[in-house]
Each structure stands twice: as structure tokens, then as C-alpha cells.
Scaffold this active site. Structure first.
Site, PDB file in Angstrom:
ATOM      1  N   GLU A 166       0.922  -1.156  -0.296  1.00 46.63           N
ATOM      2  CA  GLU A 166      -0.069   0.094   0.017  1.00 46.63           C
ATOM      3  C   GLU A 166       0.816   1.366  -0.027  1.00 46.63           C
ATOM      4  O   GLU A 166       0.553   2.333   1.100  1.00 46.63           O
ATOM      5  CB  GLU A 166      -0.783  -0.113   1.057  1.00 46.63           C
ATOM      6  N   ASN A 220      -5.410  -4.578  -1.828  1.00 47.06           N
ATOM      7  CA  ASN A 220      -5.760  -4.946  -0.231  1.00 47.06           C
ATOM      8  C   ASN A 220      -7.732  -4.262  -0.669  1.00 47.06           C
ATOM      9  O   ASN A 220      -7.611  -3.305  -1.013  1.00 47.06           O
ATOM     10  CB  ASN A 220      -5.179  -4.390   0.447  1.00 47.06           C
TER      11      ASN A 220
END
Ligand SMILES: *[C@@H]1O[C@H](CO)[C@@H](O)[C@H](O)[C@H]1NC(C)=O
Ligand SMILES: *[C@@H]1O[C@H](CO)[C@@H](O)[C@H](O)[C@H]1NC(C)=O
Ligand SMILES: *[C@@H]1O[C@H](CO)[C@@H](O)[C@H](O)[C@H]1NC(C)=O
Length: 527
Positions: free
Chosen positions: A195, A336
Site C-alpha cells: 500500500e 488489498n
């Protein structure tokens, strides 16, 4: 008589052969998960390990950040958290009981290289991950490893401002090389970053994550430039990814036979109306969030929406950078995915102020409601809404934009707000979590049936753990953890996941198995 039986038998055989591929697809009860699909749980070093100064580990940015009063909601830190560093064997037993065949974790960079490339390799750190990896393989669990998950040696922050300096590319490359060298004989799934979009947005735009930099209109920081620095940091991360992949491709991949990708946080942005303007706004939201990193890595350039709106605030790639990006790329995309938002145009329409409605985010307002109705049930986190359809939509979006490059769902999960350590019927019987996961699994299955090349799913998370700035106030675990005794207790969701995996792996559905990096490592190296 005999003859007719023979004919009958032949007929069955032929019918079965002809029918086989079609019947399987047509059978609504057939599992959509290929037999080599990875089912796992996910974790990260800072949130799980603890042992923050054990065995020669150096300080990282999160150690320093959490130790400053006021940064973490409950005043806690990751010094001990669930002590996975010492209790990993117990945790591996929990994984084995659930029946996962993979475990996603990250390597603490400062545990391996306490001072980055400006110091020596910490052999005790290497030894720890060797033990972890070997124990996993002995249980038939594939390691799926991130080179970093938000954490970076503080030394690099102090020396040159970490991601704001192009020097960091050299450090990341060095770290990656060390990891491939020591662990790559057994680790077949690597990801460079976790991320990075969240890391730079929170670190350099709102300033709520280290290194706490932002402009005054975006947050409360002593320094920073929210309109420029997130893009500089992202640029260095993209080039660091390319440098690490380059090392892997040129020195290790052929011999080690693994694959390498990156993990993005991916939100599904649903246009709030059918108007072209709102659809384009949703596309801009995606450009300024996920495609921001994936486009350059896969296609050598930033999304055109970003180039148009940001102009000189967006760094550009030299010809040499582009060549490097084009020649390295990635083998798979990690996604994600937890939540969805409605998106409304603010570039051509008059619009209220709110998240997303700035130049730095492409003038695309994010909102959880439409006509006063939430996009999905709300949860303990103000950004997490239960909208399973978003899973199918985001997978389909990535599949179409990036030509069905192999994907892994590297995180998905549900949190509850529960500050108390005590066990109650309600905390153990987590029906809301089960409902969330089963809904998202249905959506993942639908995407698979429509041909998306998704090769694994990692649930966040095996255990309750340290949830960044929210400390221990939020719980994501299949197991409850009493943070004072560190006792782990399975919740209903652990039993549910175990059954789910058993149901989808018991009857092996034959589907093409064309993924190479799937053998157990043979060589257990030690140092
Ligand atoms: C901003 O940060 C300073 C120093 O950490 C703190 O004293 C102040 O209360 C904060 N202001 C706001 C509005 O949060
Ligand atoms: C990199 O790839 C993109 C997209 O295929 C292409 O437009 C660009 O010209 C390439 N750049 C270089 C330097 O090869
Ligand atoms: C597993 O399969 C059994 C038998 O079909 C079913 O009753 C159960 O609900 C399934 N559980 C999960 C979690 O898929």
C-alpha cells in the site's frame, strides 16, 4: 447384450469427455477456486512482531513515531504487540489448524539492516526469518513476503529524508538484494511494497503517519508540502520498485523460480450517478489512488488524468526511467480491498468541500452515502463499509485495465471496536465478521467464474494486532488476543474460514495450473 453394454459405456465416456470442461463451468456448485489457489492470512512486521530492540534490530520510522506522545489514539505502540517474533511457532500451529496453504508477512527492514546500506547485515535478523520460513515450509505453508510494510530504518529518514530523496532507491535495492540472496531459495512470492498509496498519502499529505509531513490546510504538521511531496515520495517508491525487480530479474529469478509484484490498497469507487461526469470522476479517483502506481510500473507513465490536472506538481520519468520501468514491470498485482465509496464530480460541477475534492485528488468527492443511504453497513472504522459487490468490481476493473495480469487478494477483513481484553460471548461469536467475509468470498468467486486470474486470498488477519494510529482499539483477528497475557482464542470466524477452505479444497476441481512458482523450497539455508 455385451456389445450394447460396451456401446453404452463408450457413450458415457465420450459424453463425459466432451462434457467435462463445459459441465464444470456450468455446475453452479463447483468451486470457483482453482486447486492451486492460495488461501492464507496476512500480517505485517510492525503490527505483529514486537521485539522492537531485540537481537540487534535498529529503530524504524514507526518505532520513533509511536514513541511520540499524541500520535497513537490509546497511547500504545508496537514495542511488544502480539509478540509474534517470539510466539510465531504457536501462531503457525493456529494457521495449520485453519488449514491455510500460505502466509503473507513482511520483513522488518531495520531488523535485517539496522542502518540501511550504511551498516552491516544483522545476522540475528536473518536467522529469525530463516526459522520462520523453514517452519512454514515444514507445515506446507507457502511464505508470501513483503520487503517492507510501511516500516523503514530511521537511519534513512535521518540521513536524507527517506522517500523524498532519490537516494532511497539505492537503499531499497540493497535491502531487496539481501532478502533475495538469503531467503529467495525458499520464498517464491515476493512483493516490493505494501500500500505505497496509503503510506504516501498519510505520511506526506495528511501527515497522520510518519514522517508526519503536510501543509497547514491539510493537517497539523510542522513541515511539508501536501501538494507536492506525496508525488515525489511516490515517484521514488515506483523507481525503487523497478530497481528491486531489476535485481530479482537479473540475479535471482531464473535460478530461484519465484515471482514478484506489488500490493496496492484498492477502493472501489462507484459513480454516484449514471452521468458521464460522475463516471469520469470515479475514473479520476482510481487514477489518483491506485493507477498512480500501477500505470507507471506496468505501462511506463502516469495516468493521463494525473498529468493533466497536476501538471508540474507531478514528477516525470526520464527516457532511461521509462525503459527501466518497461523492462521490469511485475509478475502479479496484490490487491488489498476492504471498502467502496460513492464518487461525485467536482471538476465540472459545483460541489461541497470534502474528501477527494481537491486538485491533489483529482476533484472527485468521496462519500459513503447516496440520498442519505450508506453504500453498505458501517463498521468500527469510518472508512470501512460492507459492500461485497465492490470486490467483484475492483477485480474486474484491474483485470480489464491491466490485461488480466495474475492477481492476489493480499488483504481483506473486518474490524470490530472492542477496547476491552476480556472475552465475552459477543467477542468470540463474531457473526458480523463471518457475514462480511462470506459476502466478499461470493463476490471473489463471481469474478473468478468470469475469468479473472486471481490466484490467492489472504485474510486480514490471523490475530488481533496493533492497528497503526488506532493502537489496540480496533480488532481484526480470526483469533482474539488478550493484549496483557497475549493469550490467543479462536473466534467463530476462525472455524468458519477453516470450513470454507476445507470445502473448497476437498474436491479438487481440475483447472489449468499454469503458475510456475509453486514448489516447496528444497534448501534450508542457515547463517
Ligand atoms: C497540532 O500539534 C501540536 C503539536 O503536536 C499540538 O500542540 C496542537 O494541539 C495540535 N493542533 C491541533 C488542532 O490538533
Ligand atoms: C514504455 O512503454 C510505454 C507503453 O507501452 C510506451 O508508450 C513508451 O514509449 C515506452 N518507453 C520506452 C522508453 O521504452
Ligand atoms: C461447507 O460445506 C458444508 C456442507 O456443504 C456446509 O454446510 C457449510 O456451510 C460450508 N461451510 C462453509 C464455511 O463454506
Amino acid at each position: 447384450m455385451e456389445f450394447s453394454l460396451f456401446v453404452l459405456e463408450m457413450c458415457f465416456t465420450i459424453t463425459a469427455l466432451l462434457c467435462y470442461p463445459v459441465c464444470l463451468q456450468g455446475n453452479p456448485n463447483a468451486s470457483p477456486f482453482p486447486s492451486n489457489f492460495l488461501f492464507g492470512t496476512a500480517s505485517s512486521s510492525y503490527q505483529f512482531e514486537g521485539a522492537f530492540l531485540s537481537d540487534g534490530k535498529g529503530l524504524n520510522n514507526w518505532d520513533v513515531f509511536t514513541h511520540k506522545p499524541g500520535n497513537i489514539m490509546d497511547g500504545s505502540n508496537g514495542d511488544t504487540t502480539v509478540d509474534h517474533y517470539h510466539l510465531y511457532q504457536e501462531d503457525l500451529d493456529l494457521m495449520q489448524d485453519i488449514g491455510v496453504n500460505s502466509y503473507r508477512f513482511s520483513i522488518s527492514w531495520a531488523r535485517i539492516l539496522p542502518k540501511g546500506r550504511f551498516g552491516s547485515v544483522n545476522k540475528a535478523g536473518i536467522h529469525h526469518y530463516n526459522k520462520l520460513i523453514n517452519s512454514l515450509l515444514l507445515k506446507g505453508i507457502q511464505p508470501f513476503v513483503s520487503l517492507t510494510h510501511y516500516d523503514i530504518p530511521q537511519e534513512l529518514e535521518n540521513r536524507y529524508g527517506a522517500w523524498l530523496s532519490s537516494q532511497v532507491q539505492e537503499d531499497f535495492k540493497y535491502h531487496a538484494d539481501i532478502c533475495f540472496k538469503y531467503f529467495g531459495d525458499r520464498v517464491k512470492y515476493w512483493t516490493t511494497f505494501n500500500e505505497p498509496n496509503v503510506a504516501v498519502i498519510r505520511g506526506y499529505r495528511s501527515g497522520i503517519y510518519p514522517p508526519s509531513r503536510c501543509s497547514s490546510s491539510f493537517g497539523n504538521c510542522s513541515n511539508g508540502d501536501s501538494e507536492k511531496e506525496p508525488f515525489i515520495a511516490a515517484h521514488n517508491i515506483i523507481l525503487s520498485h523497478a530497481a528491486a525487480v531489476d535485481v530479482y530479474r537479473t540475479k535471482y529469478q531464473k535460478q530461484q523460480g519465484g515471482s514478484i509484484g506489488i500490493v496496492m490498497n484498492a477502493i472501489w469507487y462507484e459513480p454516484i450517478s449514471n452521468s458521464l461526469k460522475d463516471k469520469q470522476a470515479a475514473e479520476r479517483a482510481q487514477a489518483f489512488y491506485m493507477n498512480w502506481f500501477l500505470d507507471p510500473i506496468i505501462m511506463g507513465k502516469y495516468p493521463k488524468e494525473m498529468q493533466e490536472i497536476l501538471d508540474s506538481n507531478l514528477p516525470s520519468f526520464s527516457n532511461h526511467d521509462q525503459e527501466k520501468l518497461n523492462s521490469t514491470g511485475l509478475d502479479f498485482i496484490g490487491i488489498n480491498h476492504y471498502t467502496s465509496f460513492y464518487t461525485k464530480d467536482c471538476m465540472f460541477s459545483v460541489c461541497e468541500q470534502g474528501p477527494g475534492n481537491t486538485k491533489t485528488e483529482g476533484f472527485a468527492l468521496r462519500t459513503a452515502t447516496k440520498n442519505g443511504v450508506f453504500i453498505g453497513e458501517s463498521t468500527a472504522l469510518d472508512w470501512l463499509f460492507v459492500h461485497p459487490q465492490g470486490m467483484e468490481k475492483i477485480i474486474t476493473y484491474v483485470k480489464e485495465r491491466y490485461n488480466n495480469i495474475p492477481m492476489f487478494i493480499t488483504e481483506n477483513g473486518f474490524c470490530e471496536n472492542d477496547k476491552s481484553d476480556s472475552l465475552t460471548e459477543e467477542t468470540v461469536n463474531d457473526v458480523n465478521r463471518v457475514e462480511y467475509i462470506s459476502g466478499y468470498m461470493v463476490a471473489l468467486g463471481a469474478a473468478l467464474r468470469k475469468g479473472a486470474d486471481v490466484r490467492g486470498y489472504f485474510l486480514w488477519s490471523l490475530l488481533d494486532n496493533f492497528e497503526w494510529t488506532l493502537g489496540f482499539t480496533i480488532r481484526f483477528g480470526l483469533h482474539h488476543v488478550d493484549f496483557s497475557t497475549l493469550k490467543r482464542t479462536p473466534r467463530g470466524s476462525a472455524t468458519w474460514y477453516k470450513q470454507f477452505i476445507a470445502n473448497h479444497t476437498a474436491e479438487k476441481i481440475l483447472m489449468p495450473q499454469h503458475y510456475p512458482g509453486n514448489q516447496l523450497g528444497q534448501h534450508f539455508n542457515t547463517i
